[in-house]
Design a protein around this motif. Structure first.
Motif, short mmCIF file in Angstrom:
data_model
loop_
_atom_site.label_atom_id
_atom_site.label_comp_id
_atom_site.label_asym_id
_atom_site.label_seq_id
_atom_site.Cartn_x
_atom_site.Cartn_y
_atom_site.Cartn_z
N ARG A 25 0.82 -1.22 0.00
CA ARG A 25 0.00 0.00 0.00
C ARG A 25 0.84 1.26 0.00
N TYR A 29 0.74 4.01 -2.88
CA TYR A 29 0.52 5.41 -2.44
C TYR A 29 1.57 6.34 -3.05
N TRP A 56 -4.18 -2.62 -4.39
CA TRP A 56 -4.53 -2.17 -3.03
C TRP A 56 -5.39 -3.22 -2.31
#
Ligand code: F6P
Length: 366
Positions: A25, A29, A56
């Motif tokens: 993640r 990001y 994700w």
């Protein structure tokens, strides 16, 4: 777009799934593509389906799952140069030149070796016609970041490895269970715990459960004396009215002449003292199960830091290991920590036990 792979390697540890989740993640990001390498180094060697791009949602629910969903293995092939050559090929084919490895010191040493060999491996791929110069060109350097995942808490320079506190919790809970039956029958129990050559689990579980006696490799008792010492201590505790006797034996326990001390040896002493004695070898219940909150937090914070370290990496910076020192997440030179860890084993072999304790992480030594 930067492509990063995450892998778990060596013995599984609770918190590895949260670490994978955090890396996936945090990577997404920060705008990267993140791949999971299935089955440890074996996945890099074999490639194909074992290298999978993660989205994700692929790591949803990973926080509360024990073990490692992407699998782990002790790969014999990666230990050979031929295996590492295939691994380099598979990485470049998939456009990956950064690898986050969550494992113990052996797995992390393998990763650092891979990085140092990378220029030679990629040159060989060109020389043998497997890849063209143009294909290899963008992948000059391999970035390696280590996350320490092991129940043993045996990595020097970091206070806690991912999984150690979960295992400690499990052991303490099991000893509490044993306490109940020991008390009922006024029995003695020898409880053997894991930790390989490290006594952290033995020491800390002994403290947490109020064990009568603890055997760990870094503080070995005197060869000719420990039986008497154990007898006297347990006898004294019984004299004070204790109805149970609990002795924790780390699986790597030795005496100061480096002779192994087994749970059977310890049991015999307690039997000779006249105690009705049983032995419980906790085994892999210590390693399975879900991670405690501390390990979930540690894995998450360290996973995020690992991605930052990948993004800030340069060929001049030695491979970092993400550690925790006095409650701060830190980056340390990976091979320094590995070397310090190896020095513990050497200190024990040289019977320099004070040095061994000193080389373990700070709160262990205290
Ligand atoms: O390193 C983790 C560990 O659980 C050690 O504590 C133990 O000695 C070893 O792995 C057991 O390995 P295996 O699962 O291969 O039996």
């Amino acid at each position: 777009k930067k492509k990063i792979a995450i892998m778990t390697s060596g013995g599984d540890a609770p918190g590895m799934n949260p670490a994978v989740r955090a890396v996936v993640r945090a990577g997404i990001y920060h705008g990267c593509d993140v791949f999971a390498v299935y089955e440890g180094y074996e996945g890099l060697v074999k490639g194909g389906d074992l290298l999978k791009q993660m989205e994700w949602n692929d790591v949803r629910n990973y926080l509360s799952l024990g073990g490692t969903n992407i699998g782990t293995a002790r790969s014999a092939r990666f230990r050979e140069r031929e295996g590492r050559l295939l691994a380099a090929y598979n990485m470049i084919r998939n456009g990956i030149d950064a690898l986050v490895v969550c494992g113990g010191d052996g797995s992390l040493t393998g990763a650092d070796l891979f990085r140092s060999e990378w220029p030679l491996l990629t040159q060989e791929l060109i020389d043998t016609g497997k890849l063209t110069k143009k294909e290899v060109e963008p992948y000059k350097h391999l970035t390696i970041v280590g996350l320490v995942g092991s129940i043993d808490n045996d990595m020097s320079q970091t206070d806690a490895t991912i999984g150690a506190y979960s295992s400690l919790e499990r052991i303490s809970e099991m000893v509490d269970y044993i306490d109940a039956t020991a008390l009922s029958h006024s029995r003695a129990f020898v409880v053997e715990v894991m930790g390989r050559h490290c006594g952290w689990l033995g020491l800390m579980s002994g403290l947490a459960t109020g064990a009568d006696f603890i055997f760990i490799p870094e503080r070995p008792p005197k060869a000719g004396q420990w039986k008497q010492e154990l007898t006297e201590t347990c006898h004294r505790h019984r004299q004070k009215g204790k109805r149970k006797t609990i002795v924790i034996v780390a699986e790597g326990a030795i005496d100061d002449q480096l002779n192994p001390i087994s749970s059977d040896d310890v049991k015999q002493v307690l039997v000779d003292l006249g105690l009705d004695t049983r032995t419980t070898i906790l085994g892999h219940v210590q390693r399975g199960g879900t991670a405690v909150a501390y390990d979930r937090m540690l894995a998450t914070l360290q996973g995020v830091e690992a991605i930052k370290a990948v993004l800030e990496a340069s060929p001049e910076i030695p491979s970092p290991m993400i550690g925790i020192v006095e409650n701060k997440i830190v980056r340390l030179p990976l091979m320094d920590a590995v070397k310090a860890t190896k020095s513990v084993a050497e200190a024990i072999e040289n019977k320099d036990f004070d040095r061994a304790m000193e080389l373990r992480d700070s709160h262990f030594a205290d």
